[in-house]
Design a protein around this motif. Structure first.
Motif, mmCIF file in Angstrom:
data_model
loop_
_atom_site.group_PDB
_atom_site.id
_atom_site.type_symbol
_atom_site.label_atom_id
_atom_site.label_comp_id
_atom_site.label_asym_id
_atom_site.label_seq_id
_atom_site.Cartn_x
_atom_site.Cartn_y
_atom_site.Cartn_z
ATOM 1 N N ASN A 56 0.793 -1.230 0.000
ATOM 2 C CA ASN A 56 0.000 0.000 0.000
ATOM 3 C C ASN A 56 0.825 1.281 0.000
ATOM 4 N N LEU A 57 2.146 1.168 0.104
ATOM 5 C CA LEU A 57 2.983 2.369 0.129
ATOM 6 C C LEU A 57 4.202 2.167 -0.757
ATOM 7 N N ASP A 58 4.589 3.249 -1.434
ATOM 8 C CA ASP A 58 5.781 3.221 -2.277
ATOM 9 C C ASP A 58 6.705 4.352 -1.816
ATOM 10 N N PHE A 59 7.915 3.992 -1.386
ATOM 11 C CA PHE A 59 8.858 4.984 -0.876
ATOM 12 C C PHE A 59 9.916 5.362 -1.918
ATOM 13 N N SER A 60 9.762 4.894 -3.141
ATOM 14 C CA SER A 60 10.878 5.028 -4.090
ATOM 15 C C SER A 60 11.232 6.480 -4.410
ATOM 16 N N LYS A 61 10.291 7.392 -4.248
ATOM 17 C CA LYS A 61 10.595 8.805 -4.544
ATOM 18 C C LYS A 61 10.642 9.659 -3.265
ATOM 19 N N VAL A 62 10.429 9.018 -2.129
ATOM 20 C CA VAL A 62 10.429 9.762 -0.854
ATOM 21 C C VAL A 62 11.869 10.084 -0.444
ATOM 22 N N ARG A 63 12.072 11.287 0.064
ATOM 23 C CA ARG A 63 13.381 11.651 0.640
ATOM 24 C C ARG A 63 13.170 12.057 2.101
ATOM 25 N N THR A 64 14.198 11.864 2.900
ATOM 26 C CA THR A 64 14.027 12.119 4.336
ATOM 27 C C THR A 64 15.169 12.948 4.903
ATOM 28 N N VAL A 65 14.839 13.670 5.941
ATOM 29 C CA VAL A 65 15.827 14.481 6.651
ATOM 30 C C VAL A 65 15.486 14.371 8.138
ATOM 31 N N ASN A 66 16.415 13.857 8.921
ATOM 32 C CA ASN A 66 16.113 13.625 10.340
ATOM 33 C C ASN A 66 16.383 14.852 11.187
ATOM 34 N N LEU A 67 15.716 14.878 12.323
ATOM 35 C CA LEU A 67 15.815 16.024 13.231
ATOM 36 C C LEU A 67 17.183 16.195 13.865
ATOM 37 N N ASP A 68 17.792 15.070 14.270
ATOM 38 C CA ASP A 68 18.955 15.237 15.145
ATOM 39 C C ASP A 68 19.847 13.996 15.153
ATOM 40 N N GLU A 69 20.991 14.146 15.763
ATOM 41 C CA GLU A 69 21.946 13.037 15.923
ATOM 42 C C GLU A 69 22.887 13.384 17.073
ATOM 43 N N TYR A 70 23.252 12.360 17.837
ATOM 44 C CA TYR A 70 24.252 12.562 18.891
ATOM 45 C C TYR A 70 25.597 12.953 18.285
ATOM 46 N N GLN A 71 26.295 13.839 18.985
ATOM 47 C CA GLN A 71 27.656 14.163 18.569
ATOM 48 C C GLN A 71 28.598 13.078 19.090
ATOM 49 N N GLY A 72 29.472 12.597 18.212
ATOM 50 C CA GLY A 72 30.522 11.671 18.649
ATOM 51 C C GLY A 72 30.145 10.206 18.553
ATOM 52 N N LEU A 73 28.924 9.878 18.141
ATOM 53 C CA LEU A 73 28.587 8.466 17.935
ATOM 54 C C LEU A 73 28.705 8.147 16.447
ATOM 55 N N PRO A 74 29.488 7.111 16.118
ATOM 56 C CA PRO A 74 29.554 6.711 14.706
ATOM 57 C C PRO A 74 28.238 6.082 14.270
ATOM 58 N N ARG A 75 27.986 6.079 12.988
ATOM 59 C CA ARG A 75 26.732 5.527 12.439
ATOM 60 C C ARG A 75 26.481 4.097 12.876
ATOM 61 N N GLU A 76 27.566 3.334 13.049
ATOM 62 C CA GLU A 76 27.435 1.900 13.366
ATOM 63 C C GLU A 76 27.027 1.684 14.820
ATOM 64 N N HIS A 77 27.168 2.706 15.667
ATOM 65 C CA HIS A 77 26.824 2.549 17.088
ATOM 66 C C HIS A 77 25.328 2.282 17.223
ATOM 67 N N ASP A 78 24.964 1.294 18.042
ATOM 68 C CA ASP A 78 23.549 0.903 18.058
ATOM 69 C C ASP A 78 22.645 1.936 18.737
ATOM 70 N N GLN A 79 23.218 2.997 19.288
ATOM 71 C CA GLN A 79 22.383 4.081 19.806
ATOM 72 C C GLN A 79 22.443 5.336 18.941
ATOM 73 N N SER A 80 23.152 5.255 17.812
ATOM 74 C CA SER A 80 23.136 6.428 16.916
ATOM 75 C C SER A 80 21.758 6.493 16.263
#
Ligand code: PGA
Length: 242
Positions: A56-80
Motif C-alpha cells: 500500500n505504500l511506495d517509498f521510491s521517490k520519498v526523501r528524508t531528513v532527520n531532526l537530530d543526531e548525537y555528537q561523537g557516535l559513529p553511524r554503526e553505534h547501536d544508539q546512533s
C-alpha cells in the motif's frame, strides 16, 4: 493551529499517526519527510513498514531528513540515530540509497556540519511533513528549554533531564553523549505540515504546556501554536491534564 487526535493507547496512537503519514506519501509520491527518533515513533514506523509490505505504500521517490543526531557516535553505534532509522524503517522499505539524511555526528568541524545540514534541508526544497516527538521537558528535536529559539541546525549540550531520560538505552548514564546536533526551531517551523506523536503520563505536562501555555523558549514545543498545520496524535495519558 494544533489539531488534536485522541487515541486510547500507544497502539492506537501509532496506527492513527501512521495513517496520517501514509496519506501524505500516497498523495505526494516525492514527499520530503522530516523524521524523528525515540520510543514514541517506533510503533508508527512499524505500521508504515506493514503498509509497505502489504503493497500500500511506495517509498521510491520519498526523501528524508532527520531532526537530530548525537555528537561523537559513529553511524554503526547501536544508539546512533542513523542506526535507529535504518533498524526501524530504512532497511525495510524501498527508499533510494541516497534518500536519507541525518547530521554527521562524527564531523569534528561543528560549524561546517551545522552549515552543511542546513544546506541539505534547503536543497530539498522544504519539508512536506515533519514528524516530532516531545520531551518531558517540552523539547522538540534536541531544542532544549532555553532563553531563546535557535533558528538553524546547531550543536548543543543536552539538558540533564534528557540525559537521564535517554540513559535507559545505554549501559549507564555516563555513556550518554552530552552533546547533539539538532535542527533549529526555524527549520522545524518551515515544514509545511507537522505531525507530533505523544504517549504516556510523562508527557502530559509538556503536552498541556505546549497546547495551552504561553509561547516561550522555556517550552520549545509551544512555538507550534504559531504553525498553521500541526496534527498531534496523543494517547489518553498524554492528554490527561487537559
Ligand atoms: P521519546 O522521546 O519518544 O523516547 O519519549 C521523545 C523526545 O525526546 O523527543
Amino acid at each position: 493551529m494544533i489539531k488534536v487526535i485522541r487515541a486510547k493507547d500507544y497502539e492506537e496512537m501509532s496506527r492513527k499517526a501512521a495513517a496520517v503519514m501514509a496519506a501524505q506519501i500516497i498523495s505526494k509520491e516525492d514527499t520530503v519527510l522530516g523524521l524523528a527518533t525515540g520510543s514514541t515513533p517506533e510503533g508508527l514506523y512499524a505500521n508504515l513498514v506493514k503498509a509497505y509490505q502489504a503493497g500500500n505504500l511506495d517509498f521510491s521517490k520519498v526523501r528524508t531528513v532527520n531532526l537530530d543526531e548525537y555528537q561523537g557516535l559513529p553511524r554503526e553505534h547501536d544508539q546512533s540515530y542513523y542506526y535507529f532509522m535504518n533498524y526501524h524503517l530504512f532497511q525495510h522499505v524501498n527508499m533510494a540509497a541516497d534518500a536519507n539524511n541525518l547530521p554527521n555526528g562524527m564531523n569534528e568541524d561543528i560549524q561546517a556540519e551545522c552549515e552543511r545540514y542546513h544546506g541539505v534541508i534547503e536543497s530539498m526544497g522544504g519539508v512536506d511533513m515533519q514528524l516530532l516527538g516531545i520531551g518531558g521537558n517540552g523539547h522538540i528535536g534536541f531544542n532544549e528549554p532555553s532563553d531563546h529559539f535557535e533558528q538553524k541546525t546547531h550543536c548543543l549540550a543536552l539538558a540533564e533531564d534528557t540525559i537521564k531520560a535517554n540513559s535507559r538505552f545505554f549501559a549507564s548514564e555516563d555513556e550518554v553523549p552530552r552533546r547533539a546536533f539538532s535542527m533549529g526551531i526555524g527549520e522545524i517551523m518551515a515544514a509545511k505540515k507537522i505531525l507530533m506523536v505523544a504517549n504516556g503520563k510523562g508527557k502530559a505536562q509538556a503536552v498541556k504546556d505546549m497546547l495551552t501555555g504561553p509561547v516561550t523558549p522555556q517550552v520549545p514545543a509551544s512555538i507550534l501554536q504559531f504553525h498553521p498545520d500541526v496534527v498531534l496524535v496523543a494517547d489518553e495519558d498524554a492528554l490527561s491534564l487537559l
